[in-house]
Design a protein around this motif. Structure first.
Motif, mmCIF file in Angstrom:
data_model
loop_
_atom_site.group_PDB
_atom_site.id
_atom_site.type_symbol
_atom_site.label_atom_id
_atom_site.label_comp_id
_atom_site.label_asym_id
_atom_site.label_seq_id
_atom_site.Cartn_x
_atom_site.Cartn_y
_atom_site.Cartn_z
ATOM 1 N N LYS A 67 0.715 -0.963 -0.054
ATOM 2 C CA LYS A 67 0.154 0.068 0.329
ATOM 3 C C LYS A 67 0.602 1.114 -0.101
ATOM 4 O O LYS A 67 0.558 2.584 -0.920
ATOM 5 C CB LYS A 67 -0.814 -0.281 1.138
ATOM 6 C CG LYS A 67 -1.825 -1.139 1.271
ATOM 7 C CD LYS A 67 -2.586 -1.161 2.306
ATOM 8 C CE LYS A 67 -4.305 -2.019 2.780
ATOM 9 N NZ LYS A 67 -5.170 -1.862 3.471
ATOM 10 N N LEU A 68 1.684 1.048 0.912
ATOM 11 C CA LEU A 68 2.280 2.264 0.672
ATOM 12 C C LEU A 68 3.713 2.609 -0.656
ATOM 13 O O LEU A 68 3.750 3.775 -0.962
ATOM 14 C CB LEU A 68 3.308 2.270 1.548
ATOM 15 C CG LEU A 68 3.108 2.568 3.476
ATOM 16 C CD1 LEU A 68 4.221 1.828 4.573
ATOM 17 C CD2 LEU A 68 2.720 3.687 3.643
ATOM 18 N N GLU A 69 3.756 1.170 -0.742
ATOM 19 C CA GLU A 69 4.518 1.799 -2.761
ATOM 20 C C GLU A 69 3.517 2.501 -3.786
ATOM 21 O O GLU A 69 3.936 2.893 -4.189
ATOM 22 C CB GLU A 69 4.866 0.161 -2.982
ATOM 23 C CG GLU A 69 6.006 0.314 -2.637
ATOM 24 C CD GLU A 69 6.705 -1.231 -2.905
ATOM 25 O OE1 GLU A 69 6.496 -2.577 -3.288
ATOM 26 O OE2 GLU A 69 7.515 -2.148 -2.374
ATOM 27 N N SER A 70 2.405 2.064 -3.835
ATOM 28 C CA SER A 70 0.903 2.137 -4.177
ATOM 29 C C SER A 70 1.092 4.502 -4.061
ATOM 30 O O SER A 70 0.783 4.906 -5.042
ATOM 31 C CB SER A 70 0.149 1.609 -4.186
ATOM 32 O OG SER A 70 -0.934 2.558 -5.129
ATOM 33 N N LEU A 71 1.259 3.933 -2.791
ATOM 34 C CA LEU A 71 0.546 5.413 -2.632
ATOM 35 C C LEU A 71 1.764 6.398 -2.822
ATOM 36 O O LEU A 71 1.821 7.658 -3.318
ATOM 37 C CB LEU A 71 -0.091 5.623 -0.972
ATOM 38 C CG LEU A 71 0.094 7.002 -0.732
ATOM 39 C CD1 LEU A 71 -1.537 7.949 -0.993
ATOM 40 C CD2 LEU A 71 0.004 6.968 1.006
ATOM 41 N N SER A 72 2.947 5.764 -3.002
ATOM 42 C CA SER A 72 3.915 6.681 -3.046
ATOM 43 C C SER A 72 4.043 7.117 -4.841
ATOM 44 O O SER A 72 4.532 8.143 -4.841
ATOM 45 C CB SER A 72 5.650 6.074 -2.415
ATOM 46 O OG SER A 72 6.547 6.743 -3.261
ATOM 47 N N ILE A 75 1.338 9.787 -5.390
ATOM 48 C CA ILE A 75 1.790 11.455 -5.317
ATOM 49 C C ILE A 75 3.227 11.491 -6.444
ATOM 50 O O ILE A 75 3.377 12.551 -6.764
ATOM 51 C CB ILE A 75 2.709 10.722 -3.342
ATOM 52 C CG1 ILE A 75 1.548 10.661 -2.417
ATOM 53 C CG2 ILE A 75 3.672 12.086 -3.497
ATOM 54 C CD1 ILE A 75 1.768 10.352 -0.837
ATOM 55 N N ASP A 76 4.182 10.540 -6.776
ATOM 56 C CA ASP A 76 4.696 11.185 -7.792
ATOM 57 C C ASP A 76 3.792 11.608 -9.386
ATOM 58 O O ASP A 76 4.325 12.591 -9.382
ATOM 59 C CB ASP A 76 5.622 10.152 -8.082
ATOM 60 C CG ASP A 76 6.794 9.416 -6.827
ATOM 61 O OD1 ASP A 76 7.064 10.440 -6.404
ATOM 62 O OD2 ASP A 76 7.719 8.177 -6.615
ATOM 63 N N LYS A 80 4.330 15.458 -10.525
ATOM 64 C CA LYS A 80 4.489 15.337 -11.725
ATOM 65 C C LYS A 80 3.364 15.833 -12.736
ATOM 66 O O LYS A 80 4.362 17.139 -13.439
ATOM 67 C CB LYS A 80 4.647 13.621 -12.200
ATOM 68 C CG LYS A 80 5.494 14.397 -13.840
ATOM 69 C CD LYS A 80 5.643 12.655 -14.556
ATOM 70 C CE LYS A 80 6.443 13.243 -16.142
ATOM 71 N NZ LYS A 80 6.857 11.695 -16.584
ATOM 72 N N ARG A 81 2.356 15.784 -12.190
ATOM 73 C CA ARG A 81 1.685 16.706 -13.150
ATOM 74 C C ARG A 81 1.041 17.912 -13.105
ATOM 75 O O ARG A 81 0.724 18.630 -13.630
ATOM 76 C CB ARG A 81 -0.079 15.606 -13.095
ATOM 77 C CG ARG A 81 -0.363 14.394 -13.833
ATOM 78 C CD ARG A 81 -2.091 14.245 -13.660
ATOM 79 N NE ARG A 81 -2.326 13.952 -12.660
ATOM 80 C CZ ARG A 81 -2.567 12.741 -11.536
ATOM 81 N NH1 ARG A 81 -2.013 11.731 -12.135
ATOM 82 N NH2 ARG A 81 -2.850 12.587 -10.199
#
Length: 333
Positions: A67-72, A75-76, A80-81
């Motif tokens: 979950k933390l990797e998906s949230l990170s 956010i990236d 970028k957008r």
């Protein structure tokens, strides 16, 4: 991290097994019913349960890492957008600034051209006006001289007429002052008469609205030496300033002119004796005591118009008893 935790758990389990074995060995002598194999079986069962819990916790930790990797990553992507949007807006602002600078430059050029044209037109107008003013000044100078000569003659005529008008004004002013003086005298007299009449009317209205009344009784029975009955016990009074004079002399002195009502009850044991109500020594009403009874209460009343300082009183030349002998005077209007 997970391996370290597993190692610590295994170490704790081994220590528990060793301590349990020693405890079982020591107690086997005292407790013959406790089996060594039964104890080891319980310990192994607890170790299995503990390993199962460790596996569940490790699965939860793995899920949290996913979950933390998906949230990170989300956010990236969002950062970028935002960065792309901000750069696009900066480019649009640069274009707007360039367009504004170009527009201001074009306006400045147009303004300079218009200013130059206005200056040239102004100089031409000034030169034309100078030439025209010079020609017209000569023509107007001749006309002004003629007008001045005409005005001089008219001023002389006006001076003569002004002298005549001055004498007429003096006469008119004198007449006006005389009329004004007479008017002021008449107006002052009118104001004085109006003021006197208004004060009289106000006093009359005020006197009509004022309340005057008194009720009093004889304090002790006797024959009064001047035949004026003294009602010295005052039970009620309003609007009377000379109350002490009334109590000592027995005479009501009018302070406010108007129509008054007087009523008295004379209690006596003298039979067939006359008594009176008098205004300024003039009889306005009379009555007499009963000739058959030893004691009698005898009424008397009258309505009379009183002016300022008029007196009103009861006159009796016989013995008056105090118990029921009373007098009431009231201003009606």
């Amino acid at each position: 991290m997970a391996k370290m935790m597993l190692f610590r758990v295994l170490a704790i389990c081994v220590s528990i097994i060793v301590s349990g074995s020693s405890s079982v060995g020591s107690d086997s002598e005292s407790l013959l019913t406790c089996s060594k194999f039964h104890f080891e079986e319980k310990v192994l069962e607890k170790l299995v349960r503990f390993e199962h819990l460790m596996e569940i916790n490790e699965e939860k930790m793995n899920k949290w890492e996913v979950k933390l990797e998906s949230l990170s990553s989300k956010i990236d992507e969002q950062m970028k957008r935002w960065e792309d949007t901000f750069l696009s807006k900066l480019d649009n602002m640069d274009e707007a600034v360039n367009e504004t600078e170009a527009f201001v430059k074009s306006v400045r050029d147009i303004q300079l051209q218009e200013q130059s044209r206005i200056n040239n037109s102004y100089h031409e107008s000034v030169e034309h006006f100078k030439d025209r003013s010079k020609n017209e000044s000569e023509m107007y100078g001749q006309q002004i001289n003629a007008m001045l000569e005409s005005m001089s003659s008219k001023i002389e005529e006006v001076g003569v007429a002004e002298k005549k008008r001055g004498s007429s004004m003096e006469l008119m002013q004198y007449t006006f002052q005389q009329d004004q003086r007479r008017f002021n005298q008449s107006f002052d007299l009118f104001l004085e008469n109006t003021k006197l009449h208004a004060n009289k009317t106000i006093n009359e209205l005020f006197a009509k609205q004022q309340r005057v009344a008194v009720t009093a009784c004889v304090s002790s029975g006797r024959i009064f030496p001047d035949n004026v009955v003294r009602f010295s016990t005052v039970n009620f009074h309003v609007g009377i300033d000379n109350l002490d004079t009334f109590k000592s002399s027995g005479k009501f002195v009018c302070e406010i002119p108007g129509l008054y009502y007087i009523s008295a009850h004379i209690y006596t044991r003298t039979q067939g004796q006359v008594f009176y109500v008098k205004k300024n020594s003039v009889i306005i009403a009379s009555s007499a005591s009963d000739s058959d009874s030893t004691y009698s209460t005898n009424p008397i009343s009258a309505v009379v118009e009183l002016q300022l300082k008029d007196t009103l009183y009861v006159n009796a030349g016989h013995s008056i008893l105090a118990t029921y002998s009373c007098l009431s005077i009231m201003k009606v209007i």
